[in-house]
Design an enzyme around this catalytic site. Structure first.
Site, PDB file in Angstrom:
ATOM      1  N   ILE A 164      36.591  45.971  44.068  1.00  0.00           N
ATOM      2  CA  ILE A 164      36.501  44.983  42.997  1.00  0.00           C
ATOM      3  C   ILE A 164      37.073  45.614  41.740  1.00  0.00           C
ATOM      4  O   ILE A 164      37.137  46.843  41.623  1.00  0.00           O
ATOM      5  CB  ILE A 164      35.053  44.479  42.771  1.00  0.00           C
ATOM      6  CG1 ILE A 164      34.103  45.645  42.449  1.00  0.00           C
ATOM      7  CG2 ILE A 164      34.558  43.688  43.960  1.00  0.00           C
ATOM      8  CD1 ILE A 164      32.676  45.192  42.178  1.00  0.00           C
ATOM      9  N   ASP A 165      37.494  44.788  40.798  1.00  0.00           N
ATOM     10  CA  ASP A 165      38.167  45.286  39.603  1.00  0.00           C
ATOM     11  C   ASP A 165      37.241  46.128  38.736  1.00  0.00           C
ATOM     12  O   ASP A 165      36.015  45.997  38.796  1.00  0.00           O
ATOM     13  CB  ASP A 165      38.690  44.112  38.761  1.00  0.00           C
ATOM     14  CG  ASP A 165      39.713  43.276  39.500  1.00  0.00           C
ATOM     15  OD1 ASP A 165      40.375  43.814  40.399  1.00  0.00           O
ATOM     16  OD2 ASP A 165      39.828  42.078  39.179  1.00  0.00           O
ATOM     17  N   LYS A 166      37.847  46.946  37.896  1.00  0.00           N
ATOM     18  CA  LYS A 166      37.104  47.819  36.989  1.00  0.00           C
ATOM     19  C   LYS A 166      36.058  47.045  36.198  1.00  0.00           C
ATOM     20  O   LYS A 166      34.896  47.468  36.105  1.00  0.00           O
ATOM     21  CB  LYS A 166      38.070  48.512  36.026  1.00  0.00           C
ATOM     22  CG  LYS A 166      37.394  49.273  34.893  1.00  0.00           C
ATOM     23  CD  LYS A 166      38.404  49.787  33.885  1.00  0.00           C
ATOM     24  CE  LYS A 166      37.710  50.416  32.679  1.00  0.00           C
ATOM     25  NZ  LYS A 166      38.670  50.863  31.641  1.00  0.00           N
ATOM     26  N   ARG A 268      40.519  35.558  39.543  1.00  0.00           N
ATOM     27  CA  ARG A 268      41.013  35.493  38.163  1.00  0.00           C
ATOM     28  C   ARG A 268      42.326  34.720  38.070  1.00  0.00           C
ATOM     29  O   ARG A 268      42.504  33.852  37.202  1.00  0.00           O
ATOM     30  CB  ARG A 268      41.166  36.908  37.620  1.00  0.00           C
ATOM     31  CG  ARG A 268      39.857  37.676  37.597  1.00  0.00           C
ATOM     32  CD  ARG A 268      40.051  39.157  37.407  1.00  0.00           C
ATOM     33  NE  ARG A 268      40.597  39.446  36.080  1.00  0.00           N
ATOM     34  CZ  ARG A 268      41.005  40.650  35.702  1.00  0.00           C
ATOM     35  NH1 ARG A 268      40.955  41.662  36.542  1.00  0.00           N
ATOM     36  NH2 ARG A 268      41.465  40.836  34.479  1.00  0.00           N
TER      37      ARG A 268
END
Length: 366
Positions: A164-166, A268
């Site tokens: 998963i993204d930062k 997103r």
């Protein structure tokens, strides 16, 4: 100490001869300049398209004839033109497979001999990469698993099953054995893993539920971000996101997102593509007022929410899969983190006030 394979950048690596230290030429970037591109110096053009690259490094690459345009080396002052074929090479060797082990707090939701489930906080990079070789989740896991009685020969093949993204919080699945890695990865590939996120998005979604089925790939101009490609061209891959509205706040909507596929930035970029970017998503246009009024108080309210939640409003809340060893159905849930919770409470209070004022106005009119 535990070791993990660190993914290198997406280079098409030719085979290297064993026992030689000679640099190997690797293709780093290949693209065709858009028809609408204005004349722009090659260093400026590439600076916006290569993550982590500085203009000085790009200029050095041009001087070393590592940048070709239409198959030929160019000068540093060359200006790209529509239709140009740009090819960038790199001579760097792949990063070492060894990851620096670092002690850090980890929120381990579940652990057994085969796997780990971790609740990752927002702001933590998952995997070492360009500019982030320390302080990542994998660095912490390397330290944590170093104390485990695991076969060190197997460890390089053990690690992340997904990412998963930062700045996205929530649940991550980690394999601890090669067998678990293989079986869990197969479940992700078959789209049988249960993954649900919550997201606060701009605008009032027109339907209570829906599906976005549009292929996704890296943006043609800005390689750091993703884009949708409805025609499925430019190497895009299938991407399917299902959403269900949980709560409406007039100008923003809280929704549950169920992933059927797992592309980079999928939620997103999909939400941006339908005009509802995630709240405070700086990469995809959600870090300014997208919906609402022009009143100063409203602007101040939104800015206060941005301060409380200085990242995209996205949380990986649910994770379910079949245990690779026992065959048991596993299900986990991570509570909504405090920053998102505070913003939801603010929107609840704000919109309740709007409803109260509206009722007063209607009663006065009658």
């Amino acid at each position: 100490m535990a070791q993990f394979v660190a993914d290198t950048e997406d280079f098409d690596d030719p085979e290297e001869e064993s026992g030689t230290d000679a640099p190997v030429l690797r293709e780093r970037l290949r693209l065709t300049v858009d028809k609408g591109q204005e004349l722009l110096r090659i260093d400026k053009f590439l600076h916006n398209r290569i993550e982590g690259a500085t203009r000085s490094k790009i200029q050095q690459a041009v001087e070393d004839e590592m940048v070709l345009v239409n198959g030929e080396p160019i000068k540093a002052n060359y200006k790209v033109r529509p239709g140009d074929e740009v090819l960038v090479y790199d001579t760097r060797k792949p990063e070492s497979s060894e990851v620096i082990a670092q002690e850090m707090p980890l929120d381990i939701v579940y652990e057994d001999a085969h796997l780990l489930v971790v609740n990752k906080p927002a702001g933590m990079v998952v995997h070492p990469g360009c500019g982030n070789y320390e302080g990542t989740l994998i660095n912490g896991l390397a330290f944590y698993l170093g104390a485990e009685a695991l076969d060190t020969e197997d460890l390089p093949r053990v690690g992340l099953v997904h990412r998963i993204d930062k700045d996205t919080s929530g649940l991550l699945l980690i394999a601890k054995t090669p067998e678990a890695m293989t079986k869990l990865a197969a479940q992700f590939k078959a789209h049988t893993v249960h993954r649900r996120y919550i997201a606060l998005v701009w605008g009032d979604l027109p339907e209570d539920s829906g599906t976005i089925n549009v292929p996704v790939a890296r943006d043609l101009r800005y390689r750091k971000i993703m884009n949708v490609f409805p025609d499925g061209d430019h190497g895009s891959k299938e991407a399917i996101t299902h959403y269900t509205v949980l709560r409406r706040f007039h100008y923003v909507t809280l929704a549950e997102m169920r992933l059927e596929t797992g592309r980079t930035h999928q939620i997103r970029v999909h939400m941006k593509s339908i005009g509802h970017p995630l709240f405070n998503d700086a990469t995809y246009g959600g870090n300014h007022i997208v919906k609402g009024t022009v009143f100063t108080k409203y602007k101040q309210f939104v800015e206060n929410c941005f301060e409380l939640l200085p990242r995209q409003a996205l949380h990986a809340r649910e994770l379910g899969f079949i245990h690779p060893a026992t065959g048991e159905r596993m299900a986990f849930e991570a509570p909504v983190p405090n920053d998102i919770q505070q913003v939801l409470e603010r929107w609840e209070i704000y919109t309740s006030g709007m409803t109260s004022q509206l009722r007063k106005g209607l009663n006065g009119a009658s």
